[in-house]
Design an enzyme around this catalytic site. Structure first.
Site, PDB file in Angstrom:
ATOM      1  N   GLU A 376     -12.385 -54.750   5.557  1.00  0.00           N
ATOM      2  CA  GLU A 376     -12.204 -56.143   5.974  1.00  0.00           C
ATOM      3  C   GLU A 376     -13.424 -56.986   5.597  1.00  0.00           C
ATOM      4  O   GLU A 376     -13.947 -57.758   6.406  1.00  0.00           O
ATOM      5  CB  GLU A 376     -11.905 -56.255   7.469  1.00  0.00           C
ATOM      6  CG  GLU A 376     -10.543 -55.736   7.874  1.00  0.00           C
ATOM      7  CD  GLU A 376     -10.134 -56.156   9.285  1.00  0.00           C
ATOM      8  OE1 GLU A 376     -10.650 -57.165   9.793  1.00  0.00           O
ATOM      9  OE2 GLU A 376      -9.287 -55.455   9.865  1.00  0.00           O
ATOM     10  N   ASP A 528     -10.307 -46.875   7.419  1.00  0.00           N
ATOM     11  CA  ASP A 528      -9.621 -47.269   8.646  1.00  0.00           C
ATOM     12  C   ASP A 528      -8.152 -46.974   8.366  1.00  0.00           C
ATOM     13  O   ASP A 528      -7.470 -47.754   7.697  1.00  0.00           O
ATOM     14  CB  ASP A 528      -9.846 -48.756   8.943  1.00  0.00           C
ATOM     15  CG  ASP A 528      -9.048 -49.241  10.156  1.00  0.00           C
ATOM     16  OD1 ASP A 528      -8.241 -48.449  10.686  1.00  0.00           O
ATOM     17  OD2 ASP A 528      -9.214 -50.405  10.543  1.00  0.00           O
ATOM     18  N   ASN A 530      -5.775 -46.873  10.485  1.00  0.00           N
ATOM     19  CA  ASN A 530      -4.876 -47.446  11.490  1.00  0.00           C
ATOM     20  C   ASN A 530      -3.949 -46.374  12.059  1.00  0.00           C
ATOM     21  O   ASN A 530      -2.797 -46.638  12.409  1.00  0.00           O
ATOM     22  CB  ASN A 530      -4.066 -48.610  10.900  1.00  0.00           C
ATOM     23  CG  ASN A 530      -4.763 -49.943  11.106  1.00  0.00           C
ATOM     24  OD1 ASN A 530      -5.212 -50.247  12.214  1.00  0.00           O
ATOM     25  ND2 ASN A 530      -4.868 -50.724  10.048  1.00  0.00           N
TER      26      ASN A 530
END
Length: 644
Positions: A376, A528, A530
């Site tokens: 991100e 990541d 998720n």
């Protein structure tokens, strides 16, 4: 003068214009014509004239046909866009008419400088303003010359009695701003861009605000007054631009000449000012200024500073410190939904990127990583802040943006330890559709149109970079960095995305073995996912396989069920932080989503930097907060080569 001639003067259509007729009532006998020869001529003079105002000319030959002429006259900012091939005569006429137009806007206000020009120009009549351009020897430039030919460095523009030295393609600051706020001990990076500059000089100042009411509270005392904060959000966020008015400060004290400034306790409650002077080998540009309008804030100890006691030194030659960190892109934090729903417990000014950025830089710098994988990562944060601050610590950065998104994954590597070889980034949805490596995945997914559409519409990428150790080039590392699709009912999508990544890494290992004779390419996978431990994506990475009837295939119900598929890979990956209870902590979810996987054939874990204490995490309800810049926690682990 006849009425026709008066109109001709006002319309600036005189064949050889050298003066300006201003709007006032006169008798025809009050005005007379002057030939171009009667213009104010300059004596021969040195090329450099001290204390002369500047006219900045931008004329780039290989770009469009327009050029700009910019200067300040009587507090009026003039910037004309003219054609490069236009005759000089027309441009001087336009300068003259622009001054007239702006003078009319001023209206009834006294025009003292203009009156002075009229008096000192040698005219017997006060309604004339002379405008001419002379070369560096004082000779008037031929009015039939093109703008591109006429406006040369060292020429002099005469406007009445005032002279302006011409600076062509001078080093220029095109943008300069500071964050909304600054926090003690956190680095403040100016957001700056240049044109025609090779370098720049920076000077920082601090000053005590004249109005004590402007002093803001410390990070522990910030109150969430929703009405005030919503009003602030509607205000112009570029309050620190170079055009902003200087704040009321009695005295500015010089404190630094570095590009980056780290406020100390002595700056608590003070304002900051930055002067930036662009330079090239042949010229020095105009100094741009910007101001920090909110006084420097004090802050308590940040929890990540405790972790940095384990990373105070750079790792020794046979070790690598790996950092994996989802830093919460401004794209996802700067919205009403984020402020009012996702992170409603976090004051909006703390959630703002201007505040979080400074904490992020302080935190990431303090880990002294050799390989830093960020998820991100916003474009502006990467270019304006992360690259310069980490470069000062000896790290270079690579970025891979998500498909059609202004954020993505970034890898920074220590150049004294690692040599970058090449990148193998892919957009997962594009590789899925076009690469023959994934034929069997496409065939299975094609059984369900809904699932196929869901997978092919995702923007997720995997950033892959191959490095070799400088001290031991036989050691090569393949670093992968990704952030998978977030939706809670998309486990089946994440399974396919994970399969694409693991097959891609397998394929690279095969290529390096067959084409480069490298059969020991070590994989480090930061991500990541998720996905929590036990979910399909995690199981596929950590165990090497997932069953045909794994629960994740049913995560979106019958509408997107493809019938299931058994997937496997040959990578030998272990996980750091196997005992972590969470890496993401928000009001609606707490769990492990972030991972560092390493190739246990070649690497061992030497150190896992302890995660923050739970009491610190919940001190301000959840993440992010006044002392945590992201909703995720950074994973920091030292890996050691087994052959050392």
């Amino acid at each position: 003068m006849t009425g026709f001639l008066k109109r001709a003067v006002l319309s600036i259509i005189i064949p050889r214009p050298v003066r300006l007729k201003f709007q006032r009532k006169t008798s025809p006998t009050e005005s007379s014509w002057l030939s171009p020869v009667a213009s104010v001529l300059l004596r021969p003079r040195p090329r450099a004239i001290l204390n002369m105002e500047r006219v900045n000319v931008r004329c780039v030959e290989e770009q469009d046909e327009a050029m700009s002429i910019a200067f300040v006259y009587e507090d009026m900012n003039l910037c004309l866009q003219r054609d490069k091939n236009e005759q000089l005569e027309r441009s001087l006429n336009r300068i003259r008419s622009s001054i007239l137009k702006k003078s009319k806007i001023i209206g009834k206000r006294s025009n003292k400088k203009l009156k002075q020009d009229q008096t000192q120009s040698g005219e017997n009549h006060k309604d004339l303003l002379l405008v001419s351009l002379c070369n560096s020897f004082g000779k008037e430039v031929d009015l039939s010359s093109t703008n591109s030919e006429a406006w040369q460095f060292g020429s002099v523009l005469n406007v009445g009695s005032f002279k302006y030295s011409v600076h062509r393609n001078s080093p220029t600051v095109t943008n300069l701003s500071l964050p909304r706020c600054a926090v003690i001990s956190c680095p403040v990076f100016p957001r700056v861009s240049f044109e025609f500059a090779e370098d720049a000089e920076y000077v920082w100042y601090r000053g005590c605000p004249a109005d004590p009411s402007t002093i803001v509270k410390s990070t522990e005392e910030v109150e969430d007054d929703s009405k005030v904060l919503k009003k602030k959000r509607r205000e112009d966020t570029s309050e620190n631009s170079t055009n902003a008015n200087e704040p009321s400060v009695s005295h500015w004290e010089k404190v630094s000449t570095e590009k980056v400034y780290v406020p100390s306790k002595m700056d608590d409650g003070f304002l900051l000012k930055l002067d930036c002077t662009p330079k090239s080998s042949s010229d020095i540009g105009v100094t741009a200024k910007c101001f920090l309008k909110n006084p420097v804030r004090s802050a308590s100890t940040f929890p990540f500073e405790k972790r940095q006691s384990f990373t105070a030194k750079v790792t020794p030659p046979n070790s690598l410190r790996v950092v994996s960190y989802n830093i919460l892109a401004d794209l996802y934090a700067d919205s009403d939904f984020a402020r009012d729903v996702l992170f409603s417990y976090c004051p909006p000014d703390i959630l703002h990127i201007d505040y979080r950025e400074q904490l992020l830089l302080k935190e990431i710098r303090g880990y002294n990583g050799d390989l830093i994988c960020l998820q991100e990562t916003g474009k502006r944060l990467f270019e304006n802040s992360l690259v310069p601050t980490l470069k000062s610590q000896g790290l270079e950065g690579l970025i891979c943006y998500k498909h059609l998104q202004p954020e993505g994954e970034a890898i920074f590597y220590r150049t004294s330890k690692l040599r970058f070889i090449e990148s193998h980034d892919i957009v997962l949805s594009q590789a899925f559709q076009a690469d023959g490596l994934y034929d069997y995945l496409r065939k299975a997914v094609s059984n369900n149109e809904g699932m196929l559409k869901r997978i092919t519409s995702r923007s997720s990428v995997v950033q892959v970079a191959v490095f070799e150790e400088i001290a031991n080039p036989s050691r090569k590392i393949c670093v992968a960095n990704t952030h998978l699709y977030f939706h809670p009912r998309a486990g089946h999508v994440r399974l396919i995305q994970t399969a694409i990544i693991t097959h891609h890494l397998e394929h690279l290992k095969k290529i390096y073995k067959e084409q480069h004779g490298c059969d020991n390419l070590a994989v480090i996978f930061c991500c990541d996912l998720n996905s929590t431990p036990g979910a399909g994506a995690f199981e596929l990475v950590s165990t090497g396989s997932v069953a045909k009837y794994a629960a994740d295939w049913y995560s979106s119900g019958k509408e997107e069920f493809c019938g299931g598929l058994a997937i496997s890979h040959s990578l030998k990956l272990n996980r750091c932080y196997s005992s972590a209870k969470y890496t993401n902590y928000v009001s609606g979810f707490q769990g492990v989503l972030d991972y560092i996987f390493y190739d246990h054939q070649y690497l061992d874990v030497e150190q896992e930097v302890p995660l923050p204490e739970h009491s610190d995490v919940v001190q301000h309800t959840a993440l992010p907060s006044q002392v945590f810049p992201s909703d995720h926690l950074a994973l920091v682990s030292d890996l050691k080569w087994k052959d050392a």
